[in-house]
Design a protein around this motif. Structure first.
Motif, PDB file in Angstrom:
ATOM      1  N   HIS A   1       0.826  -1.210   0.000  1.00  0.00           N
ATOM      2  CA  HIS A   1       0.000   0.000   0.000  1.00  0.00           C
ATOM      3  C   HIS A   1       0.862   1.263   0.000  1.00  0.00           C
ATOM      4  O   HIS A   1       0.487   2.267  -0.600  1.00  0.00           O
ATOM      5  CB  HIS A   1      -0.961  -0.002   1.182  1.00  0.00           C
ATOM      6  N   PHE A   2       1.986   1.230   0.683  1.00  0.00           N
ATOM      7  CA  PHE A   2       2.894   2.385   0.626  1.00  0.00           C
ATOM      8  C   PHE A   2       3.408   2.589  -0.792  1.00  0.00           C
ATOM      9  O   PHE A   2       3.535   3.716  -1.255  1.00  0.00           O
ATOM     10  CB  PHE A   2       4.072   2.206   1.594  1.00  0.00           C
ATOM     11  N   ALA A   3       3.701   1.508  -1.488  1.00  0.00           N
ATOM     12  CA  ALA A   3       4.159   1.620  -2.878  1.00  0.00           C
ATOM     13  C   ALA A   3       3.045   2.143  -3.776  1.00  0.00           C
ATOM     14  O   ALA A   3       3.292   2.955  -4.674  1.00  0.00           O
ATOM     15  CB  ALA A   3       4.650   0.260  -3.375  1.00  0.00           C
ATOM     16  N   ASP A   4       1.820   1.709  -3.531  1.00  0.00           N
ATOM     17  CA  ASP A   4       0.683   2.200  -4.311  1.00  0.00           C
ATOM     18  C   ASP A   4       0.426   3.685  -4.087  1.00  0.00           C
ATOM     19  O   ASP A   4      -0.126   4.360  -4.949  1.00  0.00           O
ATOM     20  CB  ASP A   4      -0.580   1.408  -3.970  1.00  0.00           C
ATOM     21  N   CYS A   5       0.809   4.190  -2.917  1.00  0.00           N
ATOM     22  CA  CYS A   5       0.608   5.618  -2.606  1.00  0.00           C
ATOM     23  C   CYS A   5       1.646   6.512  -3.274  1.00  0.00           C
ATOM     24  O   CYS A   5       1.538   7.731  -3.198  1.00  0.00           O
ATOM     25  CB  CYS A   5       0.660   5.840  -1.101  1.00  0.00           C
ATOM     26  N   GLY A   6       2.648   5.921  -3.881  1.00  0.00           N
ATOM     27  CA  GLY A   6       3.644   6.718  -4.589  1.00  0.00           C
ATOM     28  C   GLY A   6       4.959   6.888  -3.859  1.00  0.00           C
ATOM     29  O   GLY A   6       5.792   7.685  -4.277  1.00  0.00           O
ATOM     30  N   LEU A   7       5.177   6.151  -2.783  1.00  0.00           N
ATOM     31  CA  LEU A   7       6.472   6.209  -2.105  1.00  0.00           C
ATOM     32  C   LEU A   7       7.529   5.605  -3.013  1.00  0.00           C
ATOM     33  O   LEU A   7       7.288   4.583  -3.651  1.00  0.00           O
ATOM     34  CB  LEU A   7       6.406   5.414  -0.806  1.00  0.00           C
ATOM     35  N   PRO A   8       8.700   6.206  -3.114  1.00  0.00           N
ATOM     36  CA  PRO A   8       9.740   5.650  -3.977  1.00  0.00           C
ATOM     37  C   PRO A   8      10.166   4.251  -3.524  1.00  0.00           C
ATOM     38  O   PRO A   8      10.103   3.932  -2.336  1.00  0.00           O
ATOM     39  CB  PRO A   8      10.903   6.637  -3.825  1.00  0.00           C
ATOM     40  N   PRO A   9      10.610   3.417  -4.449  1.00  0.00           N
ATOM     41  CA  PRO A   9      11.087   2.085  -4.071  1.00  0.00           C
ATOM     42  C   PRO A   9      12.265   2.179  -3.101  1.00  0.00           C
ATOM     43  O   PRO A   9      13.126   3.031  -3.232  1.00  0.00           O
ATOM     44  CB  PRO A   9      11.533   1.470  -5.399  1.00  0.00           C
ATOM     45  N   GLY A  10      12.271   1.308  -2.107  1.00  0.00           N
ATOM     46  CA  GLY A  10      13.358   1.267  -1.153  1.00  0.00           C
ATOM     47  C   GLY A  10      13.145   2.113   0.086  1.00  0.00           C
ATOM     48  O   GLY A  10      13.979   2.102   0.984  1.00  0.00           O
ATOM     49  N   VAL A  11      12.043   2.832   0.168  1.00  0.00           N
ATOM     50  CA  VAL A  11      11.791   3.639   1.364  1.00  0.00           C
ATOM     51  C   VAL A  11      11.244   2.768   2.486  1.00  0.00           C
ATOM     52  O   VAL A  11      11.668   2.864   3.625  1.00  0.00           O
ATOM     53  CB  VAL A  11      10.836   4.813   1.048  1.00  0.00           C
ATOM     54  N   VAL A  12      10.302   1.889   2.168  1.00  0.00           N
ATOM     55  CA  VAL A  12       9.772   0.929   3.143  1.00  0.00           C
ATOM     56  C   VAL A  12      10.110  -0.466   2.630  1.00  0.00           C
ATOM     57  O   VAL A  12       9.664  -0.865   1.570  1.00  0.00           O
ATOM     58  CB  VAL A  12       8.250   1.074   3.325  1.00  0.00           C
ATOM     59  N   ASN A  13      10.931  -1.174   3.368  1.00  0.00           N
ATOM     60  CA  ASN A  13      11.370  -2.520   2.986  1.00  0.00           C
ATOM     61  C   ASN A  13      10.901  -3.509   4.037  1.00  0.00           C
ATOM     62  O   ASN A  13      10.888  -3.199   5.235  1.00  0.00           O
ATOM     63  CB  ASN A  13      12.901  -2.576   2.899  1.00  0.00           C
ATOM     64  N   VAL A  14      10.540  -4.702   3.605  1.00  0.00           N
ATOM     65  CA  VAL A  14      10.106  -5.756   4.521  1.00  0.00           C
ATOM     66  C   VAL A  14      10.989  -6.968   4.305  1.00  0.00           C
ATOM     67  O   VAL A  14      11.180  -7.410   3.165  1.00  0.00           O
ATOM     68  CB  VAL A  14       8.623  -6.136   4.281  1.00  0.00           C
ATOM     69  N   ILE A  15      11.539  -7.482   5.396  1.00  0.00           N
ATOM     70  CA  ILE A  15      12.272  -8.747   5.321  1.00  0.00           C
ATOM     71  C   ILE A  15      11.500  -9.763   6.149  1.00  0.00           C
ATOM     72  O   ILE A  15      10.996  -9.458   7.223  1.00  0.00           O
ATOM     73  CB  ILE A  15      13.732  -8.624   5.807  1.00  0.00           C
ATOM     74  N   THR A  16      11.355 -10.943   5.622  1.00  0.00           N
ATOM     75  CA  THR A  16      10.645 -11.999   6.338  1.00  0.00           C
ATOM     76  C   THR A  16      11.628 -13.095   6.689  1.00  0.00           C
ATOM     77  O   THR A  16      12.667 -13.252   6.057  1.00  0.00           O
ATOM     78  CB  THR A  16       9.515 -12.580   5.475  1.00  0.00           C
ATOM     79  N   GLY A  17      11.298 -13.837   7.695  1.00  0.00           N
ATOM     80  CA  GLY A  17      12.160 -14.929   8.117  1.00  0.00           C
ATOM     81  C   GLY A  17      12.024 -15.161   9.606  1.00  0.00           C
ATOM     82  O   GLY A  17      11.217 -14.530  10.281  1.00  0.00           O
ATOM     83  N   PHE A  18      12.829 -16.065  10.093  1.00  0.00           N
ATOM     84  CA  PHE A  18      12.788 -16.397  11.509  1.00  0.00           C
ATOM     85  C   PHE A  18      13.571 -15.362  12.316  1.00  0.00           C
ATOM     86  O   PHE A  18      14.579 -14.821  11.865  1.00  0.00           O
ATOM     87  CB  PHE A  18      13.364 -17.796  11.744  1.00  0.00           C
ATOM     88  N   GLY A  19      13.090 -15.108  13.511  1.00  0.00           N
ATOM     89  CA  GLY A  19      13.710 -14.114  14.370  1.00  0.00           C
ATOM     90  C   GLY A  19      15.147 -14.431  14.734  1.00  0.00           C
ATOM     91  O   GLY A  19      15.972 -13.540  14.882  1.00  0.00           O
ATOM     92  N   GLU A  20      15.467 -15.720  14.851  1.00  0.00           N
ATOM     93  CA  GLU A  20      16.821 -16.108  15.245  1.00  0.00           C
ATOM     94  C   GLU A  20      17.863 -15.741  14.188  1.00  0.00           C
ATOM     95  O   GLU A  20      19.020 -15.487  14.501  1.00  0.00           O
ATOM     96  CB  GLU A  20      16.903 -17.618  15.512  1.00  0.00           C
TER      97      GLU A  20
END
Length: 87
Positions: free
Chosen positions: A57-76
């Motif tokens: 949704h942040f990307a759809d609002c027009g935020l440039p790529p790389g401003v909000v990044n999400v990494i998924t994975g295990f906490g450890e």
């Protein structure tokens, strides 16, 4: 005369818990973006889809790529790397 100069300090690494991922993600992303910083958000491994949808949704609002990044994975494996980056 008194002036305050506000400058971004860099990348904000944010680790959010599994309960209320949308609320906690917004509470952490909002102030970082308001300060001019970019964000790396690491959601809990049980609820990654909420954070990924929020970033979309942040990307759809027009935020440039790389401003909000999400990494998924295990906490450890992801958590220590995100929280121990040099300042």
């Amino acid at each position: 005369m008194s002036l305050t100069l506000k400058e971004p300090v860099g990348v904000a690494g944010q680790i959010i818990p599994w309960n209320y991922p949308l609320v906690d993600g917004g509470m952490e992303i909002g102030p970082a973006l308001a300060a001019g910083c970019t964000c790396v958000l690491k959601p809990a491994e049980q609820t990654p889809l909420t954070a990924l949808e929020l970033a979309k949704h942040f990307a759809d609002c027009g935020l440039p790529p790389g401003v909000v990044n999400v990494i998924t994975g295990f906490g450890e494996s992801c958590g220590p790397r995100l929280s121990s980056m040099p300042t």
